[in-house]
Write a protein that holds these residues in place. Structure first.
Motif, PDB file in Angstrom:
ATOM      1  N   GLU A 182      -1.320   1.126  -9.937  1.00  0.00           N
ATOM      2  CA  GLU A 182      -1.287   2.303  -8.042  1.00  0.00           C
ATOM      3  C   GLU A 182      -1.795   3.126  -7.338  1.00  0.00           C
ATOM      4  O   GLU A 182      -2.958   3.037  -6.637  1.00  0.00           O
ATOM      5  CB  GLU A 182      -0.444   2.966  -8.063  1.00  0.00           C
ATOM      6  CG  GLU A 182       1.401   2.453  -8.673  1.00  0.00           C
ATOM      7  CD  GLU A 182       1.288   1.691 -10.219  1.00  0.00           C
ATOM      8  OE1 GLU A 182       0.275   2.409 -10.535  1.00  0.00           O
ATOM      9  OE2 GLU A 182       2.328   1.841 -10.683  1.00  0.00           O
TER      10      GLU A 182
ATOM     11  N   ALA B  10      -4.321   1.457  -3.826  1.00  0.00           N
ATOM     12  CA  ALA B  10      -4.184   2.857  -2.765  1.00  0.00           C
ATOM     13  C   ALA B  10      -5.675   2.905  -2.095  1.00  0.00           C
ATOM     14  O   ALA B  10      -5.844   3.268  -1.271  1.00  0.00           O
ATOM     15  CB  ALA B  10      -3.251   4.266  -3.205  1.00  0.00           C
TER      16      ALA B  10
ATOM     17  N   VAL C 253       0.692   4.269  -2.989  1.00  0.00           N
ATOM     18  CA  VAL C 253       0.541   5.699  -2.185  1.00  0.00           C
ATOM     19  C   VAL C 253       2.086   6.504  -2.559  1.00  0.00           C
ATOM     20  O   VAL C 253       1.803   7.877  -3.224  1.00  0.00           O
ATOM     21  CB  VAL C 253       0.351   6.006  -1.050  1.00  0.00           C
ATOM     22  CG1 VAL C 253       0.683   6.954  -0.594  1.00  0.00           C
ATOM     23  CG2 VAL C 253      -0.636   5.062  -1.300  1.00  0.00           C
ATOM     24  N   LEU C 254       3.372   5.724  -2.326  1.00  0.00           N
ATOM     25  CA  LEU C 254       4.379   7.254  -2.682  1.00  0.00           C
ATOM     26  C   LEU C 254       4.630   6.480  -4.633  1.00  0.00           C
ATOM     27  O   LEU C 254       4.533   8.027  -4.855  1.00  0.00           O
ATOM     28  CB  LEU C 254       5.462   6.772  -2.154  1.00  0.00           C
ATOM     29  CG  LEU C 254       5.347   6.546  -0.590  1.00  0.00           C
ATOM     30  CD1 LEU C 254       6.498   5.744   0.034  1.00  0.00           C
ATOM     31  CD2 LEU C 254       6.100   8.070  -0.252  1.00  0.00           C
ATOM     32  N   ARG C 255       5.085   6.329  -4.655  1.00  0.00           N
ATOM     33  CA  ARG C 255       4.058   5.971  -6.114  1.00  0.00           C
ATOM     34  C   ARG C 255       2.865   6.892  -6.929  1.00  0.00           C
ATOM     35  O   ARG C 255       4.073   7.826  -8.420  1.00  0.00           O
ATOM     36  CB  ARG C 255       4.470   4.347  -7.138  1.00  0.00           C
ATOM     37  CG  ARG C 255       4.882   4.028  -8.865  1.00  0.00           C
ATOM     38  CD  ARG C 255       4.885   2.838  -9.062  1.00  0.00           C
ATOM     39  NE  ARG C 255       5.641   3.004 -10.246  1.00  0.00           N
ATOM     40  CZ  ARG C 255       5.700   3.205 -11.179  1.00  0.00           C
ATOM     41  NH1 ARG C 255       6.606   4.041 -10.581  1.00  0.00           N
ATOM     42  NH2 ARG C 255       5.132   2.783 -12.755  1.00  0.00           N
TER      43      ARG C 255
ATOM     44  N   ALA D 270       2.671   9.429  -5.608  1.00  0.00           N
ATOM     45  CA  ALA D 270       3.028  11.186  -5.598  1.00  0.00           C
ATOM     46  C   ALA D 270       3.683  11.559  -5.972  1.00  0.00           C
ATOM     47  O   ALA D 270       4.299  13.028  -6.896  1.00  0.00           O
ATOM     48  CB  ALA D 270       3.221  11.358  -4.195  1.00  0.00           C
ATOM     49  N   PHE D 271       4.696  10.506  -6.335  1.00  0.00           N
ATOM     50  CA  PHE D 271       6.082  11.131  -6.554  1.00  0.00           C
ATOM     51  C   PHE D 271       6.855  10.304  -8.605  1.00  0.00           C
ATOM     52  O   PHE D 271       7.377  11.072  -8.822  1.00  0.00           O
ATOM     53  CB  PHE D 271       7.210  10.344  -5.439  1.00  0.00           C
ATOM     54  CG  PHE D 271       6.675  10.892  -4.272  1.00  0.00           C
ATOM     55  CD1 PHE D 271       7.614  13.028  -4.255  1.00  0.00           C
ATOM     56  CD2 PHE D 271       6.863  10.450  -3.459  1.00  0.00           C
ATOM     57  CE1 PHE D 271       6.619  13.167  -2.883  1.00  0.00           C
ATOM     58  CE2 PHE D 271       6.740  11.082  -2.110  1.00  0.00           C
ATOM     59  CZ  PHE D 271       6.729  12.423  -2.157  1.00  0.00           C
TER      60      PHE D 271
ATOM     61  N   TRP E  51       0.718  -0.977   0.025  1.00  0.00           N
ATOM     62  CA  TRP E  51       0.169   0.038  -0.322  1.00  0.00           C
ATOM     63  C   TRP E  51       0.574   1.242   0.359  1.00  0.00           C
ATOM     64  O   TRP E  51       1.127   2.603  -0.689  1.00  0.00           O
ATOM     65  CB  TRP E  51      -1.316   0.034   1.316  1.00  0.00           C
ATOM     66  CG  TRP E  51      -2.020   1.051   0.852  1.00  0.00           C
ATOM     67  CD1 TRP E  51      -3.297   1.047   0.096  1.00  0.00           C
ATOM     68  CD2 TRP E  51      -1.392   2.540   1.556  1.00  0.00           C
ATOM     69  NE1 TRP E  51      -4.010   2.617   0.483  1.00  0.00           N
ATOM     70  CE2 TRP E  51      -2.929   3.484   1.400  1.00  0.00           C
ATOM     71  CE3 TRP E  51      -1.035   2.966   2.823  1.00  0.00           C
ATOM     72  CZ2 TRP E  51      -3.088   4.234   1.787  1.00  0.00           C
ATOM     73  CZ3 TRP E  51      -1.389   4.127   3.115  1.00  0.00           C
ATOM     74  CH2 TRP E  51      -2.149   4.938   2.995  1.00  0.00           C
ATOM     75  N   TRP E  52       2.041   1.621   1.215  1.00  0.00           N
ATOM     76  CA  TRP E  52       2.475   2.546   0.877  1.00  0.00           C
ATOM     77  C   TRP E  52       3.383   2.564  -0.604  1.00  0.00           C
ATOM     78  O   TRP E  52       3.484   4.023  -0.886  1.00  0.00           O
ATOM     79  CB  TRP E  52       3.983   2.101   2.311  1.00  0.00           C
ATOM     80  CG  TRP E  52       2.738   2.821   3.552  1.00  0.00           C
ATOM     81  CD1 TRP E  52       3.514   2.411   4.798  1.00  0.00           C
ATOM     82  CD2 TRP E  52       3.059   4.431   3.940  1.00  0.00           C
ATOM     83  NE1 TRP E  52       2.370   2.534   5.361  1.00  0.00           N
ATOM     84  CE2 TRP E  52       1.978   4.534   5.028  1.00  0.00           C
ATOM     85  CE3 TRP E  52       2.887   5.369   2.594  1.00  0.00           C
ATOM     86  CZ2 TRP E  52       1.410   5.081   5.247  1.00  0.00           C
ATOM     87  CZ3 TRP E  52       2.418   6.824   3.124  1.00  0.00           C
ATOM     88  CH2 TRP E  52       1.816   6.239   4.474  1.00  0.00           C
ATOM     89  N   TRP E  53       4.030   1.749  -1.118  1.00  0.00           N
ATOM     90  CA  TRP E  53       4.420   1.557  -2.836  1.00  0.00           C
ATOM     91  C   TRP E  53       3.966   2.381  -3.545  1.00  0.00           C
ATOM     92  O   TRP E  53       4.444   2.860  -3.930  1.00  0.00           O
ATOM     93  CB  TRP E  53       4.767   0.306  -2.865  1.00  0.00           C
ATOM     94  CG  TRP E  53       5.242   0.222  -4.041  1.00  0.00           C
ATOM     95  CD1 TRP E  53       6.357   1.006  -5.375  1.00  0.00           C
ATOM     96  CD2 TRP E  53       4.353   0.190  -5.023  1.00  0.00           C
ATOM     97  NE1 TRP E  53       6.527  -0.072  -6.511  1.00  0.00           N
ATOM     98  CE2 TRP E  53       5.350  -0.007  -6.302  1.00  0.00           C
ATOM     99  CE3 TRP E  53       2.442  -0.434  -5.903  1.00  0.00           C
ATOM    100  CZ2 TRP E  53       5.079  -0.228  -7.850  1.00  0.00           C
ATOM    101  CZ3 TRP E  53       2.255  -0.966  -6.282  1.00  0.00           C
ATOM    102  CH2 TRP E  53       3.073  -1.145  -7.183  1.00  0.00           C
TER     103      TRP E  53
END
Length: 89
Positions: free
Chosen positions: A35, A39, A22-24, A26-27, A18-20
């Protein structure tokens, strides 16, 4: 003993995925539907009441009808209805 270890491993793995996502989102400029679905799905799962148990198994649960005693609610002086007339004076 193996069951809690497996449960924690699955939870940790799902959290990392999940964090992967969200960060993907975002950035990374090339993030897409996969993704976003991961998320949104993880966020939606966080809204579910997954820690609910039946009332009979809940710690500190009261039997049916016992909530009045727990809250201190009495029926000694019920409220008068508007069409009940005047009380004693």
């Amino acid at each position: 003993m193996a069951r809690p270890i497996v449960r924690w491993g699955v939870a940790l793995g799902a959290g990392v995925v999940w964090w992967w996502a969200v960060l993907r989102l975002a950035f990374a400029p090339g993030a897409g539907v996969l993704e976003g679905a991961v998320a949104a799905g993880g966020w939606g799962l966080s809204l579910l009441p997954v820690h609910c148990v039946p009332r009979a198994r809940a710690a500190g649960a009261l039997a049916a009808g016992r909530w009045r005693a727990a809250w201190g609610v009495t029926t000694a002086s019920p409220l008068r209805r508007s069409d009940a007339g005047s009380g004693p004076s």
